[in-house]
Design a protein around this motif. Structure first.
Motif, PDB file in Angstrom:
ATOM      1  N   LEU A 158       2.633   0.028  -1.068  1.00 30.98           N
ATOM      2  CA  LEU A 158       4.202   0.055   0.066  1.00 30.98           C
ATOM      3  C   LEU A 158       4.405   0.140   1.399  1.00 30.98           C
ATOM      4  O   LEU A 158       4.914  -0.672   1.629  1.00 30.98           O
ATOM      5  CB  LEU A 158       5.236   1.527  -1.341  1.00 30.98           C
ATOM      6  N   VAL A 159       4.059   1.175   1.219  1.00 29.66           N
ATOM      7  CA  VAL A 159       3.843   1.009   3.853  1.00 29.66           C
ATOM      8  C   VAL A 159       2.849   0.179   4.203  1.00 29.66           C
ATOM      9  O   VAL A 159       4.102  -0.760   4.877  1.00 29.66           O
ATOM     10  CB  VAL A 159       2.850   1.979   3.340  1.00 29.66           C
ATOM     11  N   ARG A 199     -11.560  -4.699  -8.614  1.00 31.98           N
ATOM     12  CA  ARG A 199     -12.158  -6.060  -8.650  1.00 31.98           C
ATOM     13  C   ARG A 199     -10.670  -6.881  -8.815  1.00 31.98           C
ATOM     14  O   ARG A 199     -10.630  -7.758  -8.658  1.00 31.98           O
ATOM     15  CB  ARG A 199     -13.011  -6.260  -8.983  1.00 31.98           C
ATOM     16  N   ILE A 200     -10.616  -6.524 -10.399  1.00 32.14           N
ATOM     17  CA  ILE A 200      -9.222  -6.893 -10.427  1.00 32.14           C
ATOM     18  C   ILE A 200      -7.716  -6.690 -10.180  1.00 32.14           C
ATOM     19  O   ILE A 200      -7.109  -7.832  -9.704  1.00 32.14           O
ATOM     20  CB  ILE A 200      -8.902  -6.357 -12.063  1.00 32.14           C
ATOM     21  N   LEU A 201      -7.424  -6.259  -9.166  1.00 36.24           N
ATOM     22  CA  LEU A 201      -6.838  -5.696  -8.256  1.00 36.24           C
ATOM     23  C   LEU A 201      -6.364  -6.857  -6.908  1.00 36.24           C
ATOM     24  O   LEU A 201      -5.775  -7.212  -6.669  1.00 36.24           O
ATOM     25  CB  LEU A 201      -6.357  -4.174  -7.279  1.00 36.24           C
ATOM     26  N   ALA A 233      -1.847   4.225 -13.696  1.00 36.29           N
ATOM     27  CA  ALA A 233      -3.269   2.956 -12.626  1.00 36.29           C
ATOM     28  C   ALA A 233      -2.452   1.438 -13.180  1.00 36.29           C
ATOM     29  O   ALA A 233      -2.398   0.526 -12.079  1.00 36.29           O
ATOM     30  CB  ALA A 233      -3.786   2.589 -13.477  1.00 36.29           C
ATOM     31  N   LEU A 234      -1.645   0.994 -13.391  1.00 37.16           N
ATOM     32  CA  LEU A 234      -1.171   0.339 -14.100  1.00 37.16           C
ATOM     33  C   LEU A 234       0.228  -0.200 -12.587  1.00 37.16           C
ATOM     34  O   LEU A 234       0.846  -0.776 -11.987  1.00 37.16           O
ATOM     35  CB  LEU A 234       0.307  -0.338 -15.171  1.00 37.16           C
ATOM     36  N   ALA A 235       0.818   0.967 -12.145  1.00 39.45           N
ATOM     37  CA  ALA A 235       1.731   0.833 -11.288  1.00 39.45           C
ATOM     38  C   ALA A 235       1.092   0.941  -9.143  1.00 39.45           C
ATOM     39  O   ALA A 235       1.511   0.056  -8.978  1.00 39.45           O
ATOM     40  CB  ALA A 235       1.745   2.371 -11.033  1.00 39.45           C
ATOM     41  N   LYS A 236      -0.506   0.601  -9.760  1.00 36.31           N
ATOM     42  CA  LYS A 236      -0.823   0.328  -8.625  1.00 36.31           C
ATOM     43  C   LYS A 236      -0.926  -1.007  -8.395  1.00 36.31           C
ATOM     44  O   LYS A 236      -1.248  -1.468  -7.518  1.00 36.31           O
ATOM     45  CB  LYS A 236      -2.739   0.975  -8.059  1.00 36.31           C
ATOM     46  N   SER A 258       2.906  -2.389  -7.381  1.00 33.17           N
ATOM     47  CA  SER A 258       2.541  -1.878  -6.108  1.00 33.17           C
ATOM     48  C   SER A 258       1.935  -3.168  -5.082  1.00 33.17           C
ATOM     49  O   SER A 258       2.735  -3.887  -3.745  1.00 33.17           O
ATOM     50  CB  SER A 258       2.369  -0.318  -5.743  1.00 33.17           C
ATOM     51  N   TRP A 259       0.870  -4.236  -5.402  1.00 32.12           N
ATOM     52  CA  TRP A 259      -0.002  -5.072  -5.242  1.00 32.12           C
ATOM     53  C   TRP A 259       0.803  -6.240  -5.186  1.00 32.12           C
ATOM     54  O   TRP A 259       1.483  -6.985  -4.399  1.00 32.12           O
ATOM     55  CB  TRP A 259      -1.206  -4.691  -4.994  1.00 32.12           C
ATOM     56  N   LEU A 260       1.593  -5.855  -6.206  1.00 35.58           N
ATOM     57  CA  LEU A 260       2.507  -7.987  -6.826  1.00 35.58           C
ATOM     58  C   LEU A 260       4.108  -7.336  -5.928  1.00 35.58           C
ATOM     59  O   LEU A 260       4.557  -8.524  -6.453  1.00 35.58           O
ATOM     60  CB  LEU A 260       2.493  -7.498  -8.306  1.00 35.58           C
TER      61      LEU A 260
END
Length: 327
Positions: free
Chosen positions: A144-145, A167-169, A94-97, A100-102
């Protein structure tokens, strides 16, 4: 071992919006070690509290251990400590998501371990369906893609349980384009919308390892880790309707980075009317075999925390069981 036979879609999201937000803020601004210290007691609480998920974790790990026998990735029969590590890997995924977006995951830490690369998929100039699963982290793959390629990736998802996290993402990075399409059943309107996506040479991602939330009985059974398990038919019916290339997709965490695996599955999936059930069974068994192969390589990245080998009880069955237990 007894496990609950409820549907995966009835399981509630663990943790409120504010609790998840607090943990992710600690992670974003306090670094890896602070969140590790904070996560340990929180995860221990959920491990003790969520008995059904704990039992499902043990069931999966022990079934894989029996199936692989002398080639098992575990030295001994999995117990509660390994199950807790299973939960731990889920939390890290979950943290890796967020990472990845940051943009915290370097592109040079990614390897392509499948027989196709994303570059090859894009060079085909066609829209395609990517069949994912709850094995590994397809959200990291998508981030990543999309960071590297100007491509729209649409994900068909059952988002009710991940609303707070999504929502947090989005709040963590305003540039995040989730492109989540909430789909509870495959309707003509959904098919038309997805056909338009394919015509625009976009990609559509759907998971193939969870049975329908609306009609779980419409499943195809296939061997998985030595036992028959129910698999969804929706992804394969959708693929046949869209008449486009189909790939399997896995994104697995490994030492130093990620292994992105794309496997060509069908240039165009056809389900002849007279042989539809037979062909569906063959298709699903092929998928189950690939899922099994990767699961045996990365067992702690299996994130289906429910009894995978049973259909959920119907309301009538639950009432009958309740009457029986009260007598």
């Amino acid at each position: 071992m007894k496990t609950d036979s409820g549907h995966w879609a009835t399981k509630q999201e663990n943790g409120s919006y504010h609790a998840i937000r607090l943990l992710l803020l600690l992670y974003r601004f306090g670094g890896k070690w602070l969140i590790m210290i904070s996560l340990a007691p929180v995860l221990a609480y959920f491990f003790v509290k969520d008995g059904s998920a704990r039992r499902a974790s043990l069931q999966f790990l022990q079934q894989l251990h029996r199936f692989k026998a002398e080639q098992s990735p575990f030295k001994q029969k999995p117990g509660y400590w390994l199950s807790y590590q299973h939960f731990w890997h889920f939390a890290l995924a979950a943290l890796a998501k967020i990472d990845s977006w940051l943009g915290r995951i370097a592109q040079d830490s990614v390897v392509y371990g499948g027989s196709a690369t994303f570059e090859q998929i894009r060079q085909s100039g066609k829209g395609a369906i990517l069949i994912g699963s709850h094995l590994g982290n397809i959200e990291v793959c998508r981030a990543l893609v999309q960071t590297k390629y100007p491509v729209r990736i649409n994900i068909l998802a059952h988002t009710k349980h991940t609303a707070a996290f999504n929502r947090i993402l989005k709040e963590s990075n305003s540039a995040v384009d989730l492109n989540l399409i909430e789909v509870t059943e495959l309707t003509p309107a959904v098919s038309v919308m997805l056909s338009e996506c394919i015509e625009r040479n976009e990609l559509v991602v759907i998971v193939g390892d969870r049975i329908s939330a609306q009609a779980p009985e419409r499943a195809v059974w296939a061997e998985f880790l030595g036992k028959p398990a129910p698999f969804a038919v929706g992804p394969w019916i959708l693929a046949s309707l869209l008449q486009c290339p189909v790939y399997l997709m896995f994104c697995m965490k490994q030492t130093g980075g990620y292994n992105l695996m794309f496997e060509p599955f069908a240039e165009q999936l056809r389900l002849p009317r007279k042989q539809r059930q037979q062909v569906l069974t063959q298709v699903v068994q092929r998928y189950a075999a690939e899922l099994e192969r990767v699961a045996c390589q990365y067992p702690l990245q299996w994130f289906n925390f429910y009894d995978f080998w049973q259909l959920p009880l119907t309301t009538q069955q639950k009432e009958h069981r309740g009457e029986h237990s009260s007598n």
